[in-house]
Each structure stands twice: as C-alpha cells, then as structure tokens.
Design an enzyme around this catalytic site. Structure first.
Site, PDB file in Angstrom:
ATOM      1  N   GLU A  81       0.830  -1.219   0.000  1.00  0.00           N
ATOM      2  CA  GLU A  81       0.000   0.000   0.000  1.00  0.00           C
ATOM      3  C   GLU A  81       0.859   1.262   0.000  1.00  0.00           C
ATOM      4  OE1 GLU A  81      -2.952  -0.009   3.128  1.00  0.00           O
ATOM      5  OE2 GLU A  81      -3.477   2.080   2.762  1.00  0.00           O
ATOM      6  N   LYS A 260      -6.839  -0.197  11.916  1.00  0.00           N
ATOM      7  CA  LYS A 260      -6.299  -0.711  10.654  1.00  0.00           C
ATOM      8  C   LYS A 260      -5.079   0.115  10.252  1.00  0.00           C
ATOM      9  CE  LYS A 260      -5.885  -1.203   6.011  1.00  0.00           C
ATOM     10  NZ  LYS A 260      -5.028  -0.392   5.125  1.00  0.00           N
ATOM     11  N   HIS A 374      -2.628  10.689  -0.704  1.00  0.00           N
ATOM     12  CA  HIS A 374      -2.817   9.297  -1.079  1.00  0.00           C
ATOM     13  C   HIS A 374      -3.140   9.182  -2.572  1.00  0.00           C
ATOM     14  CE1 HIS A 374      -3.494   5.128  -0.097  1.00  0.00           C
ATOM     15  NE2 HIS A 374      -4.504   5.159  -0.932  1.00  0.00           N
TER      16      HIS A 374
END
Ligand code: NAD
Length: 431
Positions: A81, A260, A374
């Site tokens: 990621e 998370k 992101h």
C-alpha cells in the site's frame, strides 16, 4: 559513521543509492545486499509450505527518522500500500522533535490453553491442578531445554471455570510460558500437549484443546511520544488530532479503521521480519475489545505544556528466532537492518511504528485530508498499470490528479497525448 536514522532526502535517491546507503548504515555484506534484490528463492519456498508453485513478492521499503529509547533505527517495512512508509517516516520526524519514542514491554509471556471437559467437580479439579503446579511446570519445561536455559519456560498457572458454554461446564487451564526471543507458538503448543495427560489424571476429565491463545495480553508492548505543538504547526492541529482520535475511542466503526491504520505499520514490520502477522492481528483486535467494546489501541491528549501526547499498548507476540525469521532470507536481512537484539526490543520498535502510523493518519485526516497525498500515489500506480514508464509515470499521475480523474483509461489517453513528440521522442526526455 553517523548512525542517525535521520536521512534527509532518502526518498529522492534511486533504488540503488538507497540500497548502498542502507547497506553501509547496517553493515550489510554484498551477499545480503543481493538478497534485497533477489528475495526468497523457489527452492527455499518449497521447504517452507506445501504445494509451492512460486513466490509472491512485496515491495520492501525503509522508514527513516525513528528514534526509540534514545537509539536510531531504520525500519524495514514490507507492504503493497502506498503512503504507509512515507507516513511512518514523516511522523517519526515529528516525534524526534519531542525527543523520540519511549517504549517498553512486559516479559514475553504467552498463554497456552488446555481445555478439560467431563469434569465432575470443577472447584475440586481446579484445586488439584493448582496444587500440582510444580509437576506441571517440570513436564512443560522438559520439552524445551534451550528456552529454559535462556531463562524462559513455564512461569505461571491459572485455572478458569467456565460453567455456561454450549456443551456444558468446562475447566480451562492457562499455562503462562516465557518464550524468550521466539514468538513461541510451537514451544507453547508442545508444552500444552506434554502436560495434558497429567491434567486428565488430576481432574478426572477429558482434554480437548491444547494450544496457545493469540490474545497474548501478558506479552504487551507500549510506546509513548510527546510532540511540541510548534512541530505540528500549532495548537489547532493538536486539538484536531485529539478530536479525530476521540471518535475512535467511543465508536467501533471508526476504531476499526483507526486500528487498521496502526496495523498498516505493525504488519509491514512483521512481514518484513518473517513474523506471523495473522497472530499479531488477532491479538491486537481481541485486545482492542477486551472491555467488551471494541476501541482504539492508542490514546491522544494535549498535556499541560500544549504538547500532543500519544500512547499505544497492544499484545505483540513476535520473535527474532523461530518461524520464518531465520528461514526467509529477506527477513534475516531486515532483522539485521533493524538491529534489534531481542524479541522484546522488536516488539517495542513495532509499537513505536504503530503509534507513528496512527499519528501520520490522524494528522492528515485532521488537517489537509488524507485523500490528497494518497491520491497522488494511487495515481502513480494507475499510471504504471496503464503502461507508463520512467518519468512518464509522474507526468501522467500529476495530470490525472489535477483533473480529478484517476482512471486507467484516462491514463492511457494521457500517455498517448504525451507520447506524440514531433520526433517521436516523448516530451519528458527533452527537459
Ligand atoms: P520455532 O518452533 O521455530 O521455535 C523456536 C525455537 O528456537 C525453540 O525451539 C528454541 O529452542 C529455539 N531458540 C533458540 N534461541 C532462542 C531464544 N533466544 N529464545 C527462544 N527460543 C530460542 O518457532 P516458534 O516461535 O515456537 O513458532 C512460531 C511459528 O509458529 C510462527 O511461524 C507461527 O506462524 C506458527 N504458529 C502460530 C500459531 C498461532 O499463532 N496460533 C499456531 C501454530 C503455529
């Protein structure tokens, strides 16, 4: 050599330059540097699990800037990621300004469970087990002389009476076992199996399960940091982070996502070092729900001086020996880069990484919004998927972000537009 992990501009180096720098920093041999490129070979993989047909690689990045208990660390992180390694490095840089992370851990005590059914008198059976403590310990310890010699082995015994279960009453024995520098699943399971016949004799019951618990709440790691408000561009950001955390503290819907994000960092270190990240995940989330309501693994508050103070506490059953830690060649090199000398030190580093990851996410969410940074990285992946190479990756990504349309089809269109140079040379190479 300067052993600071503060490596400004590390992200701007080429991959080869980064390997050279980290190699020098951590004293890697030529062979170990080659392992970073080569990774796990098929023959080694074939000895690790069943029915092997290949390997499945992940990017291995290095988070910089970490200062933990006065020591500098470069943190190997294996993750697919984008933004995670950059986020950890950025947060660690902020935390350095407050003196770095302070981390600690308990002894590496795992819990082995022995489940006993068909017991006529639970109280009497529990008493008999507790009175035979020394015999049970001797049997458990005989299985792993190495761990016992290193100061580990059986350390405690608890008995729980469970009266209300779908199959009637049962007794559950908890064997507390110090696994030293191993994660310890195999050691604990073997010890539980070894004591089972004696437990049956003592209780008159029938043993079913003999296995460790992943809710390793006797094997905790904690980290703390205090960041001056000035490093965060003001008290508004401090307040925003505390407010963002507050939702996770009371609401499981937010807490799941909040945790998370923490596990993004912790898992990446676990995978890089060959540790069992499912075991860590199971323990972390069960611990987050220990009071009956799932909540945040971290806390954030503003102290009297206006600093932002963060804390994390979670079970971290990790090893620097056993499992894949010494079998997977990349894990061995990652452990060398990290330079941890014990499983406890590894757990402390991982707790600090989890706290850093949480800080990075909360700061982004509370300020500019996480999406902007992101999306830039996401756009790069889409550009690569569309076939962009070299400098074209950034060109295509930037244009898609500017347009607010991050789609592979659009990336292909942009690629076509950019590629039509008069002389057939893509425009980027002319600059
Ligand atoms: P392991 O079985 O390889 O055991 C570690 C061995 O290392 C011990 O036998 C010990 O003799 C030796 N050792 C040498 N130096 C040591 C030191 N300083 N400290 C401690 N031991 C030392 O590994 P493990 O940690 O028992 O098992 C880990 C593996 O078990 C993980 O890969 C995990 O995936 C797997 N597992 C997990 C679960 C679960 O989490 N529920 C269940 C079963 C298996």
């Amino acid at each position: 050599m300067d052993k600071s992990s503060r490596l400004p501009g590390f992200y701007k180096l080429s991959l080869e330059e980064r390997v050279a720098l980290v190699g020098e920093w951590a004293g890697l041999t030529e062979e170990e540097r080659a392992v970073l490129e080569r990774g796990l070979g098929p023959a080694q993989a074939d000895r690790m699990i069943e029915n092997v047909v290949g390997t499945c690689a992940l990017p291995l990045g290095i988070a910089v800037n970490f200062l933990i208990n006065g020591r500098d660390y470069l943190i190997p992180m294996a993750i697919e990621e984008p933004s995670v390694v950059a986020g950890a490095s950025y947060a660690a840089k902020l935390v350095r300004q407050g003196g770095g992370f302070v981390a600690e851990s308990t002894e590496p005590l795992m819990i082995g469970q022995v489940q006993v059914l068909g017991v006529a008198d639970l109280k009497r059976a529990a008493q008999a087990v507790l009175e035979a403590r020394e015999d049970i310990f001797a049997l458990a310890d005989a299985q792993h002389p190495t761990i016992v010699r290193l100061g580990g082995g059986a350390k405690g015994l608890e008995v729980r009476e469970l009266t209300d279960t779908p199959v009637g009453p049962m007794l559950v024995l908890h064997l507390l076992y110090d696994t030293r520098d191993a994660m310890g699943a195999n050691a604990v399971n073997t010890a539980c199996e070894a004591v089972a016949p004696l437990i049956e004799r003592l209780t008159g019951g029938r043993v079913v399960l003999r296995i460790l618990s992943n809710l390793a709440d006797r094997r905790l790691a904690r980290a703390r940091c205090a960041i001056p408000a000035s490093a965060l561009e003001g008290e508004e950001v401090v307040r925003g982070i505390v407010e963002a955390w507050a939702l996770a503290a009371v609401d499981p819907y937010r807490a799941a996502t909040h945790n998370k994000g923490i596990m993004n960092g912790i898992d990446a270190v676990a995978i890089a070092t060959g540790n069992d990240w499912r075991a860590i995940e199971a323990g972390a989330h069960a611990y987050a729900a220990r009071d009956g309501r799932y909540t945040s693994l971290t806390t954030w508050e503003e102290d009297a001086q206006g600093n932002l103070v963060g804390r994390i506490e979670l079970p971290l059953a990790v090893g620097i020996v056993g499992g894949a830690t010494r079998v997977h060649p990349t894990a061995r090199v990652a452990l060398k880069i990290l330079g941890v000398r014990s499983a406890r030190e590894l757990a402390e580093v991982m707790a600090a990484v989890g706290l850093a990851q949480n800080l990075a996410a909360l700061r982004a969410l509370a300020t500019e919004g996480i999406q902007r940074g992101h999306m830039r990285l996401h756009a790069r992946q889409v550009a690569i998927a569309a076939g962009a190479k070299g400098e074209l990756v950034d060109r295509v990504a930037e244009q898609m972000v500017a347009e607010g349309r991050i789609r592979e089809a659009r990336a292909r269109e942009i690629l076509r537009e950019l590629d039509v140079g008069r002389d057939g040379i893509p425009p980027y190479s002319k600059e």
